[in-house]
Motif scaffolding. Structure first.
Motif, PDB file in Angstrom:
ATOM      1  N   ALA A 140       0.880  -1.171   0.000  1.00 30.25           N
ATOM      2  CA  ALA A 140       0.000   0.000   0.000  1.00 30.25           C
ATOM      3  C   ALA A 140       0.914   1.216   0.000  1.00 30.25           C
ATOM      4  CB  ALA A 140      -0.893  -0.014   1.228  1.00 30.25           C
ATOM      5  N   TYR A 141       0.908   1.961  -1.079  1.00 26.57           N
ATOM      6  CA  TYR A 141       1.857   3.069  -1.202  1.00 26.57           C
ATOM      7  C   TYR A 141       1.324   4.125  -2.159  1.00 26.57           C
ATOM      8  CZ  TYR A 141       6.063   5.757  -2.118  1.00 26.57           C
ATOM      9  OH  TYR A 141       6.961   6.782  -2.238  1.00 26.57           O
ATOM     10  N   SER A 142       1.539   5.361  -1.798  1.00 26.57           N
ATOM     11  CA  SER A 142       1.293   6.497  -2.675  1.00 26.57           C
ATOM     12  C   SER A 142       2.505   7.410  -2.597  1.00 26.57           C
ATOM     13  CB  SER A 142       0.054   7.283  -2.231  1.00 26.57           C
ATOM     14  OG  SER A 142      -1.102   6.517  -2.427  1.00 26.57           O
ATOM     15  N   PRO A 170       4.020   5.621 -23.197  1.00 23.08           N
ATOM     16  CA  PRO A 170       2.905   6.417 -23.721  1.00 23.08           C
ATOM     17  C   PRO A 170       1.965   6.846 -22.603  1.00 23.08           C
ATOM     18  CG  PRO A 170       3.187   4.379 -24.970  1.00 23.08           C
ATOM     19  CD  PRO A 170       4.074   4.286 -23.787  1.00 23.08           C
ATOM     20  N   GLU A 171       1.361   8.003 -22.786  1.00 19.21           N
ATOM     21  CA  GLU A 171       0.410   8.503 -21.804  1.00 19.21           C
ATOM     22  C   GLU A 171      -0.759   7.527 -21.700  1.00 19.21           C
ATOM     23  OE1 GLU A 171      -2.119  12.562 -20.814  1.00 19.21           O
ATOM     24  OE2 GLU A 171      -0.467  12.641 -22.242  1.00 19.21           O
ATOM     25  N   VAL A 172      -1.260   7.356 -20.473  1.00 19.27           N
ATOM     26  CA  VAL A 172      -2.358   6.441 -20.193  1.00 19.27           C
ATOM     27  C   VAL A 172      -3.552   7.263 -19.713  1.00 19.27           C
ATOM     28  CG1 VAL A 172      -3.111   4.502 -18.750  1.00 19.27           C
ATOM     29  CG2 VAL A 172      -0.711   4.644 -19.500  1.00 19.27           C
ATOM     30  N   ASP A 173      -4.712   6.993 -20.279  1.00 23.93           N
ATOM     31  CA  ASP A 173      -5.923   7.686 -19.833  1.00 23.93           C
ATOM     32  C   ASP A 173      -6.268   7.250 -18.409  1.00 23.93           C
ATOM     33  OD1 ASP A 173      -6.266   9.048 -22.228  1.00 23.93           O
ATOM     34  OD2 ASP A 173      -7.488   7.446 -23.092  1.00 23.93           O
ATOM     35  N   VAL A 174      -6.628   8.225 -17.587  1.00 28.01           N
ATOM     36  CA  VAL A 174      -7.030   7.952 -16.209  1.00 28.01           C
ATOM     37  C   VAL A 174      -8.471   8.428 -16.026  1.00 28.01           C
ATOM     38  CG1 VAL A 174      -4.652   8.160 -15.380  1.00 28.01           C
ATOM     39  CG2 VAL A 174      -6.147  10.159 -15.327  1.00 28.01           C
ATOM     40  N   PRO A 175      -9.141   7.961 -14.985  1.00 33.15           N
ATOM     41  CA  PRO A 175     -10.511   8.430 -14.747  1.00 33.15           C
ATOM     42  C   PRO A 175     -10.568   9.952 -14.621  1.00 33.15           C
ATOM     43  CG  PRO A 175      -9.998   6.548 -13.343  1.00 33.15           C
ATOM     44  CD  PRO A 175      -8.719   6.950 -14.011  1.00 33.15           C
ATOM     45  N   ALA A 178      -9.722  11.451 -11.267  1.00 35.76           N
ATOM     46  CA  ALA A 178      -8.487  10.943 -10.653  1.00 35.76           C
ATOM     47  C   ALA A 178      -7.784  12.018  -9.841  1.00 35.76           C
ATOM     48  CB  ALA A 178      -7.549  10.425 -11.742  1.00 35.76           C
ATOM     49  N   ASP A 179      -7.140  11.574  -8.759  1.00 38.42           N
ATOM     50  CA  ASP A 179      -6.360  12.506  -7.946  1.00 38.42           C
ATOM     51  C   ASP A 179      -5.083  12.899  -8.697  1.00 38.42           C
ATOM     52  OD1 ASP A 179      -4.501  10.412  -7.643  1.00 38.42           O
ATOM     53  OD2 ASP A 179      -5.212   9.888  -5.656  1.00 38.42           O
ATOM     54  N   ARG A 180      -4.348  13.831  -8.124  1.00 42.09           N
ATOM     55  CA  ARG A 180      -3.178  14.385  -8.826  1.00 42.09           C
ATOM     56  C   ARG A 180      -2.087  13.342  -9.042  1.00 42.09           C
ATOM     57  NH1 ARG A 180      -0.250  20.215  -7.789  1.00 42.09           N
ATOM     58  NH2 ARG A 180       0.123  20.544  -9.991  1.00 42.09           N
ATOM     59  N   GLU A 181      -1.890  12.452  -8.075  1.00 37.43           N
ATOM     60  CA  GLU A 181      -0.887  11.394  -8.237  1.00 37.43           C
ATOM     61  C   GLU A 181      -1.250  10.511  -9.428  1.00 37.43           C
ATOM     62  OE1 GLU A 181       1.141   7.681  -5.819  1.00 37.43           O
ATOM     63  OE2 GLU A 181      -1.000   8.077  -5.598  1.00 37.43           O
ATOM     64  N   THR A 182      -2.495  10.085  -9.515  1.00 32.05           N
ATOM     65  CA  THR A 182      -2.931   9.228 -10.618  1.00 32.05           C
ATOM     66  C   THR A 182      -2.796   9.953 -11.951  1.00 32.05           C
ATOM     67  OG1 THR A 182      -4.444   8.086  -9.123  1.00 32.05           O
ATOM     68  CG2 THR A 182      -4.854   7.844 -11.482  1.00 32.05           C
ATOM     69  N   GLN A 183      -3.140  11.238 -11.977  1.00 31.67           N
ATOM     70  CA  GLN A 183      -2.977  12.012 -13.208  1.00 31.67           C
ATOM     71  C   GLN A 183      -1.502  12.055 -13.627  1.00 31.67           C
ATOM     72  OE1 GLN A 183      -4.959  15.884 -13.170  1.00 31.67           O
ATOM     73  NE2 GLN A 183      -6.345  15.104 -11.603  1.00 31.67           N
ATOM     74  N   LEU A 184      -0.614  12.284 -12.657  1.00 29.41           N
ATOM     75  CA  LEU A 184       0.825  12.306 -12.939  1.00 29.41           C
ATOM     76  C   LEU A 184       1.279  10.959 -13.485  1.00 29.41           C
ATOM     77  CD1 LEU A 184       3.690  13.680 -12.569  1.00 29.41           C
ATOM     78  CD2 LEU A 184       3.741  12.524 -10.355  1.00 29.41           C
ATOM     79  N   LEU A 185       0.849   9.870 -12.838  1.00 27.80           N
ATOM     80  CA  LEU A 185       1.240   8.537 -13.272  1.00 27.80           C
ATOM     81  C   LEU A 185       0.695   8.230 -14.667  1.00 27.80           C
ATOM     82  CD1 LEU A 185       0.708   6.754  -9.851  1.00 27.80           C
ATOM     83  CD2 LEU A 185       2.919   7.171 -10.969  1.00 27.80           C
ATOM     84  N   GLY A 186      -0.496   8.718 -14.970  1.00 30.91           N
ATOM     85  CA  GLY A 186      -1.049   8.540 -16.302  1.00 30.91           C
ATOM     86  C   GLY A 186      -0.266   9.296 -17.360  1.00 30.91           C
ATOM     87  N   TRP A 191       0.602   4.645 -14.778  1.00 31.24           N
ATOM     88  CA  TRP A 191      -0.658   4.201 -14.171  1.00 31.24           C
ATOM     89  C   TRP A 191      -1.244   3.032 -14.947  1.00 31.24           C
ATOM     90  CZ3 TRP A 191      -5.986   4.181 -15.335  1.00 31.24           C
ATOM     91  CH2 TRP A 191      -6.813   3.934 -14.222  1.00 31.24           C
ATOM     92  N   ARG A 192      -1.807   2.080 -14.205  1.00 32.48           N
ATOM     93  CA  ARG A 192      -2.512   0.956 -14.795  1.00 32.48           C
ATOM     94  C   ARG A 192      -3.869   0.835 -14.130  1.00 32.48           C
ATOM     95  NH1 ARG A 192       0.755   1.943 -17.744  1.00 32.48           N
ATOM     96  NH2 ARG A 192       2.525   0.789 -18.478  1.00 32.48           N
ATOM     97  N   PRO A 193      -4.942   0.672 -14.931  1.00 33.95           N
ATOM     98  CA  PRO A 193      -6.278   0.546 -14.332  1.00 33.95           C
ATOM     99  C   PRO A 193      -6.396  -0.719 -13.494  1.00 33.95           C
ATOM    100  CG  PRO A 193      -6.356   0.408 -16.751  1.00 33.95           C
ATOM    101  CD  PRO A 193      -4.949   0.626 -16.372  1.00 33.95           C
TER     102      PRO A 193
END
Length: 193
Positions: A140-142, A170-175, A178-186, A191-193
Motif C-alpha cells: 500500500a503506497y502512494s 505512452p500517456e495512459v488515460d485515467v478516470p 483521478a487525484d493528482r498522483e494518478t494524473q501524474l502517473l497517467g 498508471w494501470r487501471p
C-alpha cells in the motif's frame, strides 16, 4: 534550488519503500527491464540503487568516472543489504544538503550536464522506481503529495521530451475524477487501471 528539493523528496520516497523489506523478501523476482542482472530479484534492484547513491557525492564534487575508478565496484550492500543501502543514502543526502551551485558542470556516463539537471534526472528515476517497486510487490503506497507536486511542476512540462528518450511510456488515460498522483502517473505512462 528546486531540483535539490525534488531530489531530497524522491530519494526519501525510495528509501521509505526499500526500508519496508525483510531479508527474506530480497529474493522476490522483479521485472527484467529494471536491471541488467540475469533473473533479477529485489536485492539486485537495491544494489543498483545503492550504486547510484554511492556516486552522488562524487558527481556533486565534479569527479569523473576516471577520477573515481573502481571505488564503487563490487558488493556495496554487505551482509545487511537494507542497512548498506541506508548508509549510502545517508551519504548522498548529506552531499545534496551541502552548498551546491546549480550551474556547476557534472560528469555523467552519458555526458556533461549542469548539476541541477543531474539532480532532476536521478530524481525521476528514484520517484518512479519507488512507486513501481511498491506496486509490483503489492505494498500500500502512494507518492507523497509534496513529491507529486514537485514532479508535476518540474518534470511534467518536459514529459514529451522524456518520453522521446524512452524514459516514460505512452500517456495512459485515467478516470476523469483521478487525484493528482494518478494524473501524474497517467501522463508519464505508469498508471494501470
Amino acid at each position: 534550488m528546486k531540483q535539490k528539493e525534488l531530489f531530497l523528496h524522491a530519494d526519501a520516497a525510495l528509501r521509505s519503500v526499500l526500508d519496508r523489506f525483510t531479508p527474506e523478501q530480497l529474493a522476490i523476482p522483479v521485472p527484467a527491464e529494471w536491471t541488467r542482472a540475469e533473473n533479477p530479484v529485489l536485492r539486485d534492484i537495491i544494489a543498483a540503487h545503492a550504486y547510484d547513491e554511492a556516486w552522488v557525492p562524487d558527481v556533486l564534487a565534479g569527479r569523473t568516472a576516471e577520477d573515481v575508478g573502481d571505488t564503487h565496484a563490487g558488493d556495496l550492500l554487505g551482509d545487511d543489504p537494507i542497512a548498506g543501502y541506508d548508509r549510502l543514502n545517508d551519504l548522498a543526502t548529506e552531499a545534496v544538503n551541502g552548498e551546491l551551485d546549480p550551474d556547476a558542470t557534472v560528469h555523467l556516463s552519458y555526458g556533461d550536464f549542469p548539476l541541477a539537471d543531474y539532480l532532476q534526472h536521478v530524481s525521476i528515476y528514484r520517484a518512479f522506481q519507488a512507486w513501481s517497486i511498491a506496486k509490483h510487490l503489492g505494498l500500500a503506497y502512494s507518492l507523497p503529495a509534496p513529491l507529486v507536486d514537485l514532479l508535476w511542476e518540474q518534470v511534467l512540462p518536459q514529459a514529451g521530451d522524456w518520453r522521446a528518450m524512452g524514459v516514460f511510456g505512452p500517456e495512459v488515460d485515467v478516470p476523469a475524477d483521478a487525484d493528482r498522483e494518478t494524473q501524474l502517473l497517467g501522463k508519464t505512462g505508469y498508471w494501470r487501471p
